[in-house]
Design an enzyme around this catalytic site. Structure first.
Site, PDB file in Angstrom:
ATOM      1  N   ARG A  83       0.863  -1.193   0.000  1.00 49.20           N
ATOM      2  CA  ARG A  83       0.000   0.000   0.000  1.00 49.20           C
ATOM      3  C   ARG A  83       0.898   1.242   0.000  1.00 49.20           C
ATOM      4  NH1 ARG A  83      -3.312  -3.323   3.925  1.00 49.20           N
ATOM      5  NH2 ARG A  83      -5.464  -3.304   3.175  1.00 49.20           N
ATOM      6  N   ARG A  88       0.807  -1.531  -5.291  1.00 51.47           N
ATOM      7  CA  ARG A  88      -0.475  -0.925  -5.673  1.00 51.47           C
ATOM      8  C   ARG A  88      -0.286   0.575  -5.867  1.00 51.47           C
ATOM      9  NH1 ARG A  88      -5.550  -1.345  -1.739  1.00 51.47           N
ATOM     10  NH2 ARG A  88      -4.404   0.245  -0.622  1.00 51.47           N
ATOM     11  N   GLU A 102     -12.857  -4.917  -6.109  1.00 53.44           N
ATOM     12  CA  GLU A 102     -13.371  -4.514  -4.805  1.00 53.44           C
ATOM     13  C   GLU A 102     -14.667  -3.700  -4.919  1.00 53.44           C
ATOM     14  OE1 GLU A 102     -10.324  -2.247  -2.756  1.00 53.44           O
ATOM     15  OE2 GLU A 102      -9.664  -1.272  -4.575  1.00 53.44           O
ATOM     16  N   ASN A 107     -12.072  -5.870   1.861  1.00 57.69           N
ATOM     17  CA  ASN A 107     -12.422  -4.786   2.786  1.00 57.69           C
ATOM     18  C   ASN A 107     -13.419  -3.833   2.131  1.00 57.69           C
ATOM     19  OD1 ASN A 107     -10.416  -5.983   4.249  1.00 57.69           O
ATOM     20  ND2 ASN A 107      -8.859  -4.487   3.675  1.00 57.69           N
ATOM     21  N   ASP A 108     -13.108  -3.479   0.890  1.00 63.38           N
ATOM     22  CA  ASP A 108     -14.026  -2.587   0.184  1.00 63.38           C
ATOM     23  C   ASP A 108     -15.179  -3.351  -0.453  1.00 63.38           C
ATOM     24  OD1 ASP A 108     -13.146   0.090   0.524  1.00 63.38           O
ATOM     25  OD2 ASP A 108     -11.341  -0.459  -0.560  1.00 63.38           O
ATOM     26  N   ARG A 117     -17.166   0.686   6.155  1.00 62.46           N
ATOM     27  CA  ARG A 117     -16.198  -0.132   6.895  1.00 62.46           C
ATOM     28  C   ARG A 117     -15.597   0.560   8.109  1.00 62.46           C
ATOM     29  NH1 ARG A 117     -11.229  -0.470   2.482  1.00 62.46           N
ATOM     30  NH2 ARG A 117      -9.862  -0.953   4.205  1.00 62.46           N
TER      31      ARG A 117
HETATM   32  C1  PEP Z   1      -9.385  -3.989   0.317  1.00 55.52           C
HETATM   33  O1  PEP Z   1     -10.200  -3.112   0.060  1.00 55.52           O
HETATM   34  O2  PEP Z   1      -9.707  -5.158   0.648  1.00 55.52           O
HETATM   35  C2  PEP Z   1      -7.942  -3.695   0.269  1.00 55.52           C
HETATM   36  C3  PEP Z   1      -7.044  -4.635   0.385  1.00 55.52           C
HETATM   37  O3  PEP Z   1      -7.562  -2.407   0.115  1.00 55.52           O
HETATM   38  P1  PEP Z   1      -7.632  -1.277   1.260  1.00 55.52           P
HETATM   39  O4  PEP Z   1      -7.905  -1.958   2.576  1.00 55.52           O
HETATM   40  O5  PEP Z   1      -6.304  -0.607   1.242  1.00 55.52           O
HETATM   41  O6  PEP Z   1      -8.749  -0.415   0.825  1.00 55.52           O
HETATM   42 MG    MG Z   2      -9.610  -1.330  -0.955  1.00 49.04          MG
END
Ligand code: PEP
Ligand code: MG
Length: 572
Positions: free
Chosen positions: A296, A332, A431, A454-455, A465
């Site tokens: 990241r 990324r 995502e 996560n997204d 979230r």
């Molecule tokens: C996600 O969204 O799962 C992800 C890995 O990216 P981030 O948590 O940085 O948004």
């Molecule tokens: Mg994400």
């Protein structure tokens, strides 16, 4: 005892460091006569500091993101010069003999209210600027405490109302032994960071900041999401025992470091690590991971006045990719926006930032930033095995725009005679539900897919979230989420492409069997979680995982899924 959301496992026992941040209600303090002059001076100094800062930011914003955004900072400077603010605060300090932070807060609120009452839509919109300005002055006034983040006394538990990812990353790992936060969900970036740093954390506590005082003793139980304030001797002893047990269990897993992640019937899964900053690399070596599945990069852009130059990025990316050889690094491109802001980005102040100008959308709107990052990545890729991952892709057109940009950047480097990686692999994060539904189209245009749960969970279930009020609805095991994941894997594989997962779902052993059974090629997670996931994989057979995944995917409702998983757990 306070109950919150378990965000990062482990036990911590220590003294509270109450982190006062800008959304705090500042206490009113009466001043002695001889303090008034000093207090007014403090205010004048804070205004001067912020003004200087705004002028600098305006200049750099003008150069980097154009005139439109830089004007905002000029507007901020005007607010700072406004007599309504300046005189209002000084008058209150002198007349009422109160501390300047309190006077500032009252005055800012008063001005904010008067802006809110006007009919003019534009002026009403600008009322947010007043609040932002107030925060900036407040930050400057209590700057000693905020900067003190880097100089926090040893071994404290940081208690805060909210903690931004940039605040969290600024904290010294050897000083902070735990986090307890009012706001946030399990996959907020602050929780993810605590997890990556291996610091026990409980988030979403709602009112922990009102229930502790500085120097109180607290226990953080990051396994169960519990905080105990001023515990008695017996409780401390019990938890010390618990802590030792937890550490012993972690140590036991060290044995797996050099073993591969293979099921009992010989199916191998790639396990790789997520990193935010290069300092995490030693943890990656210790975890026995096969490379970096998600780097990241946005953290290099935080907590600083100037954006990093292409050279600085090149140095950092090269260092990371060299240090991880012979394995690869999936880097990324910037995912700034929403809760992760670089300096100057506060100007965005969006109403719905997670659906706003974030990640690739931001990069495409700010080509200079995107260009310098891509140049740095392409150059650094010469020194290692790097692949590019694009975040927040919602449609193939967006992907094509990014690819076009990449090709143009490569052409530029070629013309300049600068060495760079020509045939760099390119992947997309899946995502957003629209990307899932069109994953076969996206997959044809890239080399790999990586699922960002996560997204994906927040966007598919419409559950923020980072919002503790809806944290219970954030359900990775919901049938819809599982179906989406399955769909991505199938579509990716049908196009002959590798499909990994780098969201937090990959780091929870509760989900490992289903995920393996659905056919993922890779799981990427914080290094600290890797040994226990490897342990889970080595204890299951691929065929039983496939059966479990099929059974779960044919369930009709949530209770059925829970029942199937419970039964499976009992059997194994
Ligand atoms: C996600 O969204 O799962 C992800 C890995 O990216 P981030 O948590 O940085 O948004
Ligand atoms: Mg994400």
């Amino acid at each position: 005892m306070l109950k919150g959301i378990a965000a990062s496992s482990g036990i911590a026992i220590g003294k509270v460091f109450l982190f006062e941040e800008e959304e705090f209600i500042i206490a009113r303090r009466d001043l002695a006569e001889n303090e008034i002059k000093k207090e007014v001076m403090r205010f004048r100094k804070a205004i001067a500091v912020v003004k200087e800062d705004m002028k600098r930011t305006s200049k750099s914003a003008y150069e980097k993101i154009g005139k439109k955004h830089s004007r905002l900072f000029d507007a901020y400077v005007m607010i700072l010069d406004d007599p309504m603010l300046k005189n209002g605060v000084i008058k209150m300090v002198v007349k009422e003999k109160v501390n300047v932070e309190h006077a500032l807060q009252v005055t800012i609120n008063r001005i904010f209210q008067s802006f809110m009452e006007v009919k003019d839509e534009y002026l009403r919109e600008r009322s947010r600027d007043i609040i932002d300005m107030g925060k900036k002055i407040l930050k400057s006034l209590i700057g000693m405490e905020r900067n003190g983040l880097k100089e926090i006394p040893a071994e404290v538990i940081v208690v805060a109302h909210n903690l931004s990812p940039s605040d969290t990353i600024a904290m010294r790992k050897d000083k902070v032994i735990g986090f307890a936060i009012d706001m946030g969900g399990k996959t907020s970036h602050t929780a993810i960071l605590a997890h990556s740093l291996g610091i026990p954390a409980v988030v979403g506590l709602k009112n922990i900041t009102y229930n502790v005082r500085p120097d109180d003793t607290v226990i953080i139980d990051g396994n169960q999401g519990i905080i105990i304030v001023n515990p008695d001797e017996i409780t401390i002893k019990n938890y010390e025992r618990e802590k030792k047990k937890h550490l012993d269990a972690v140590k036991e897993l060290d044995k797996l470091r050099d073993l591969s992640a293979v099921t009992t019937d010989g199916h191998t899964i790639e396990l790789s690590a997520n990193i935010e900053v290069p300092e995490e690399i030693p943890m990656i070596y210790e975890s026995g991971s096969a490379g970096i599945g998600l780097y990241r990069t946005e953290y290099l852009f935080m907590n600083r006045n100037e954006l990093p130059t292409e050279e600085e990025q090149y140095r950092q990316y090269s260092e990371v990719s060299k240090s991880i050889l012979p394995y690869s690094v999936i880097i990324r491109t910037l995912d700034l926006g929403a809760d992760r802001m670089a300096d100057g980005m506060e100007a965005l102040a969006e109403r719905n930032p997670f659906m706003g100008l974030r990640a690739l959308r931001y990069c495409l709107k700010h080509p200079e930033i995107f260009r310098s990052q891509l140049r740095a990545i392409l150059r650094a890729a010469v020194h290692g095995n790097m692949k590019i991952l694009l975040p927040m892709i919602s449609a193939v057109e967006e992907l094509r725009n990014a690819k076009e940009f990449l090709v143009k950047t490569q052409e530029e480097l070629r013309k300049e005679g600068i060495p760079f990686k020509e045939d760099i692999e390119l992947g997309v994060m899946i995502e957003i539900p629209s990307a899932v539904l069109t994953a076969e189209i996206l997959a044809k245009e890239v080399d790999f897919l990586s699922i960002g749960t996560n997204d994906l969970i927040q966007y598919s279930l419409a559950v923020d979230r980072v919002n503790e009020n809806v944290a219970e609805l954030y359900n990775p095991l919901s049938l819809a989420v599982l179906r989406l994941i399955k769909m991505i894997i199938e579509k990716g594989h049908k196009s002959g492409k590798w499909v990994g997962m780098c969201g937090e779902m990959a780091s929870d052993p509760e989900f490992t069997k289903i995920l393996i059974g659905m056919g993922l090629d890779e799981l990427s997670m914080s290094a600290i979680s890797l040994p226990k996931i490897k342990d889970s994989i080595r204890s299951i057979s691929f065929s039983s995982a496939q059966e479990l995944a099929d059974e779960v995917l044919s369930a009709k409702e949530q209770s059925e899924i829970i029942k199937i998983l419970k039964r499976d757990k009992l059997r194994s």
